[in-house]
Design a protein around this motif. Structure first.
Motif, PDB file in Angstrom:
ATOM      1  N   MET A   1       0.847  -1.200   0.000  1.00 10.32           N
ATOM      2  CA  MET A   1       0.000   0.000   0.000  1.00 10.32           C
ATOM      3  C   MET A   1       0.881   1.247   0.000  1.00 10.32           C
ATOM      4  SD  MET A   1      -2.934   1.100   2.743  1.00 10.32           S
ATOM      5  CE  MET A   1      -3.793   2.665   2.566  1.00 10.32           C
ATOM      6  N   THR A   2       0.634   2.167  -0.919  1.00  9.71           N
ATOM      7  CA  THR A   2       1.431   3.379  -1.022  1.00  9.71           C
ATOM      8  C   THR A   2       1.006   4.398   0.030  1.00  9.71           C
ATOM      9  OG1 THR A   2       1.643   3.035  -3.405  1.00  9.71           O
ATOM     10  CG2 THR A   2       2.171   5.225  -2.548  1.00  9.71           C
ATOM     11  N   GLN A   3       1.995   4.956   0.740  1.00  7.75           N
ATOM     12  CA  GLN A   3       1.697   5.967   1.753  1.00  7.75           C
ATOM     13  C   GLN A   3       1.383   7.306   1.095  1.00  7.75           C
ATOM     14  OE1 GLN A   3       5.112   6.091   4.350  1.00  7.75           O
ATOM     15  NE2 GLN A   3       4.152   4.725   5.814  1.00  7.75           N
ATOM     16  N   ALA A   4       0.453   8.025   1.700  1.00 11.25           N
ATOM     17  CA  ALA A   4       0.171   9.381   1.234  1.00 11.25           C
ATOM     18  C   ALA A   4       1.356  10.279   1.557  1.00 11.25           C
ATOM     19  CB  ALA A   4      -1.094   9.908   1.909  1.00 11.25           C
ATOM     20  N   GLN A   5       1.574  11.270   0.731  1.00  4.76           N
ATOM     21  CA  GLN A   5       2.666  12.214   0.971  1.00  4.76           C
ATOM     22  C   GLN A   5       2.386  13.009   2.242  1.00  4.76           C
ATOM     23  OE1 GLN A   5       5.293  12.130  -0.856  1.00  4.76           O
ATOM     24  NE2 GLN A   5       6.457  13.886  -0.122  1.00  4.76           N
ATOM     25  N   PRO A   6       3.272  12.993   3.220  1.00 10.15           N
ATOM     26  CA  PRO A   6       3.008  13.729   4.455  1.00 10.15           C
ATOM     27  C   PRO A   6       3.104  15.233   4.252  1.00 10.15           C
ATOM     28  CG  PRO A   6       5.236  12.847   4.491  1.00 10.15           C
ATOM     29  CD  PRO A   6       4.570  12.287   3.256  1.00 10.15           C
ATOM     30  N   ILE A   7       2.422  15.967   5.122  1.00 11.57           N
ATOM     31  CA  ILE A   7       2.498  17.426   5.044  1.00 11.57           C
ATOM     32  C   ILE A   7       3.863  17.881   5.558  1.00 11.57           C
ATOM     33  CG2 ILE A   7       0.009  17.682   5.329  1.00 11.57           C
ATOM     34  CD1 ILE A   7       0.535  18.482   8.242  1.00 11.57           C
ATOM     35  N   PRO A   8       4.332  19.054   5.141  1.00  6.03           N
ATOM     36  CA  PRO A   8       5.605  19.575   5.665  1.00  6.03           C
ATOM     37  C   PRO A   8       5.470  19.926   7.142  1.00  6.03           C
ATOM     38  CG  PRO A   8       4.901  20.744   3.670  1.00  6.03           C
ATOM     39  CD  PRO A   8       3.734  19.935   4.126  1.00  6.03           C
ATOM     40  N   HIS A   9       6.605  19.935   7.848  1.00 14.40           N
ATOM     41  CA  HIS A   9       6.603  20.386   9.236  1.00 14.40           C
ATOM     42  C   HIS A   9       6.294  21.886   9.274  1.00 14.40           C
ATOM     43  CE1 HIS A   9       7.875  16.570  10.711  1.00 14.40           C
ATOM     44  NE2 HIS A   9       8.987  16.581  10.012  1.00 14.40           N
ATOM     45  N   TRP A  10       5.629  22.316  10.332  1.00 14.17           N
ATOM     46  CA  TRP A  10       5.202  23.708  10.446  1.00 14.17           C
ATOM     47  C   TRP A  10       6.397  24.640  10.640  1.00 14.17           C
ATOM     48  CZ3 TRP A  10       0.577  23.881   8.720  1.00 14.17           C
ATOM     49  CH2 TRP A  10      -0.314  22.821   8.954  1.00 14.17           C
ATOM     50  N   PRO A  11       6.314  25.839  10.132  1.00 12.54           N
ATOM     51  CA  PRO A  11       7.418  26.803  10.318  1.00 12.54           C
ATOM     52  C   PRO A  11       7.484  27.252  11.767  1.00 12.54           C
ATOM     53  CG  PRO A  11       5.525  27.878   9.315  1.00 12.54           C
ATOM     54  CD  PRO A  11       5.188  26.408   9.369  1.00 12.54           C
ATOM     55  N   GLY A  12       8.642  27.767  12.154  1.00 12.00           N
ATOM     56  CA  GLY A  12       8.812  28.209  13.538  1.00 12.00           C
ATOM     57  C   GLY A  12       9.706  29.423  13.658  1.00 12.00           C
ATOM     58  N   ARG A  13       9.918  29.822  14.900  1.00 13.42           N
ATOM     59  CA  ARG A  13      10.728  31.007  15.187  1.00 13.42           C
ATOM     60  C   ARG A  13      11.297  30.872  16.592  1.00 13.42           C
ATOM     61  NH1 ARG A  13       5.784  31.263  16.791  1.00 13.42           N
ATOM     62  NH2 ARG A  13       5.073  32.631  18.476  1.00 13.42           N
ATOM     63  N   LEU A  14      12.373  31.586  16.851  1.00 16.84           N
ATOM     64  CA  LEU A  14      12.931  31.650  18.199  1.00 16.84           C
ATOM     65  C   LEU A  14      12.165  32.699  19.002  1.00 16.84           C
ATOM     66  CD1 LEU A  14      16.786  31.363  17.641  1.00 16.84           C
ATOM     67  CD2 LEU A  14      15.352  29.789  18.959  1.00 16.84           C
ATOM     68  N   VAL A  15      11.725  32.318  20.187  1.00 20.40           N
ATOM     69  CA  VAL A  15      10.952  33.211  21.055  1.00 20.40           C
ATOM     70  C   VAL A  15      11.793  33.523  22.290  1.00 20.40           C
ATOM     71  CG1 VAL A  15       8.866  33.455  22.457  1.00 20.40           C
ATOM     72  CG2 VAL A  15       8.780  32.234  20.251  1.00 20.40           C
ATOM     73  N   PRO A  16      12.049  34.801  22.586  1.00 19.06           N
ATOM     74  CA  PRO A  16      12.815  35.153  23.788  1.00 19.06           C
ATOM     75  C   PRO A  16      11.969  34.999  25.053  1.00 19.06           C
ATOM     76  CG  PRO A  16      12.130  37.136  22.628  1.00 19.06           C
ATOM     77  CD  PRO A  16      11.694  35.977  21.770  1.00 19.06           C
ATOM     78  N   LEU A  17      12.578  34.402  26.079  1.00 19.85           N
ATOM     79  CA  LEU A  17      11.882  34.170  27.355  1.00 19.85           C
ATOM     80  C   LEU A  17      12.835  34.425  28.519  1.00 19.85           C
ATOM     81  CD1 LEU A  17      10.155  30.705  26.722  1.00 19.85           C
ATOM     82  CD2 LEU A  17       9.038  32.927  26.674  1.00 19.85           C
ATOM     83  N   ASP A  18      12.715  35.524  29.199  1.00 21.64           N
ATOM     84  CA  ASP A  18      13.438  35.732  30.458  1.00 21.64           C
ATOM     85  C   ASP A  18      14.896  35.269  30.403  1.00 21.64           C
ATOM     86  OD1 ASP A  18      11.009  36.653  31.436  1.00 21.64           O
ATOM     87  OD2 ASP A  18      10.466  34.713  32.274  1.00 21.64           O
ATOM     88  N   GLY A  19      15.655  35.776  29.439  1.00 25.33           N
ATOM     89  CA  GLY A  19      17.067  35.428  29.374  1.00 25.33           C
ATOM     90  C   GLY A  19      17.380  34.160  28.620  1.00 25.33           C
TER      91      GLY A  19
END
Length: 320
Positions: A1-19
């Motif tokens: 059985m052929t697998q469906a093409q998976p979706i790409p991983h979601w984009p992200g960003r660096l978030v600053p948190l208290d140092g």
């Protein structure tokens, strides 16, 4: 059985948190006015995992929730904490700082991330709307052969040597395959189109000077949590959770014994416990549609309870 093409991983960003900084991936929500009404959800991965572990589940939930997934410090794209701590309590501090930026969230964690989420929900109940735990790494002293490596990896001097030997003996391709075989009940369900990306990511992590320390520190932290007793036990934290809770176990989990479902049902105050058949340690990856359906039931139940509570507090005045 052929697998469906998976979706790409979601984009992200660096978030600053208290140092410190953490990498956060976000799934775009619905368009227009409805998007502003979506409640936020935060996903927390397990040991040796990353925010990429939540891609498919976020896709299934984003019509209803504003989904974000965090890389814990030292994992994925997140740098280590400045203090170099990898304890469950330190991770919980980081997650709390992130939630404070958005307000109360539906909190969802797997394995080590599940233990972190329990501590967050117990310590800061007002920040957690609902709690979903998938194979949470809570203490269970029943022997599991696949867990033997964690206490050993956490040993000073011994751990780094074992990690170096393991990396030298097995190329990244075989190590990725070994992780999939351990975490999936049916490794054939892992999308082959994502395999190369996981190999590339593991090769990148091999080159990071802090990667071994992150693995060792987290393994040591989990071992320490499993040995805590009485009022210091993570199960004591679980007993203090007040948020509506869903706990999911995999019937064929090699890392977290599904028999812990009985204790979870006894300890959590307001919880629904589910054991998914033919499922391993990462149900959100292996059975994302089943997990999304269970979370949907939790959200509906929590919403109905909130409406009933509001009706009791603010009854409608009689007409006429």
């Amino acid at each position: 059985m052929t697998q469906a093409q998976p979706i790409p991983h979601w984009p992200g960003r660096l978030v600053p948190l208290d140092g410190q900084q953490v990498y956060v991936r976000s799934a775009p929500g619905s368009e227009g006015a409805e998007s502003a009404l979506m409640e936020p959800a935060l996903f927390v991965h397990g040991l040796e995992g990353s925010s990429r572990n939540w891609t498919d589940l976020m896709d299934l939930l984003r019509p209803r929730l504003a989904c974000e997934a965090v890389d814990l410090p030292g994992f994925g794209e997140s740098p280590p904490r400045p203090d170099g701590r990898y304890s469950v309590a330190a991770f919980a501090q980081t997650v709390i700082a992130l939630i404070k930026k958005t307000g109360p969230v539906h909190l969802i964690g797997n394995s080590l991330g599940g233990a972190v989420c329990v501590k967050v929900a117990a310590a800061r109940p007002r920040l957690v709307r609902t709690l979903t735990l998938i194979s949470p790494a809570l203490p269970d002293l029943r022997p599991r052969l696949d867990l033997v490596r964690f206490p050993v990896i956490g040993l000073p001097r011994v751990g780094p040597r074992l990690i170096r030997q393991y990396q030298a003996a097995l190329p990244p391709e075989r190590r990725v395959a070994a992780v999939i075989a351990t975490c999936y009940s049916n490794p054939g369900l892992f999308p082959q189109a994502r395999f190369a990306a996981e190999v590339a990511e593991l090769s990148r992590r091999d080159s990071l000077e802090y990667a071994a320390a992150a693995l060792m520190g987290s393994a040591r932290a989990l071992t320490s949590e499993f040995l805590r007793k009485d009022r210091h036990s993570p199960w004591r934290d679980a007993a203090h959770v007040t948020a509506p809770t869903l706990v999911i176990y995999g019937q064929h989990d090699r890392l977290v014994d599904p028999r812990a479902a009985g204790r979870a049902a006894h300890v959590f105050r307001d919880a629904r416990i589910v054991v998914l058949p033919r499922t391993g340690h990462v149900a959100q990856m292996e059975r994302p549609r089943l997990v999304a359906a269970e979370i949907g039931i939790l959200l509906a139940s929590a919403g109905a309870s909130a409406e009933a509570e509001q009706a009791r507090e603010f009854p409608l005045a009689p007409a006429g």
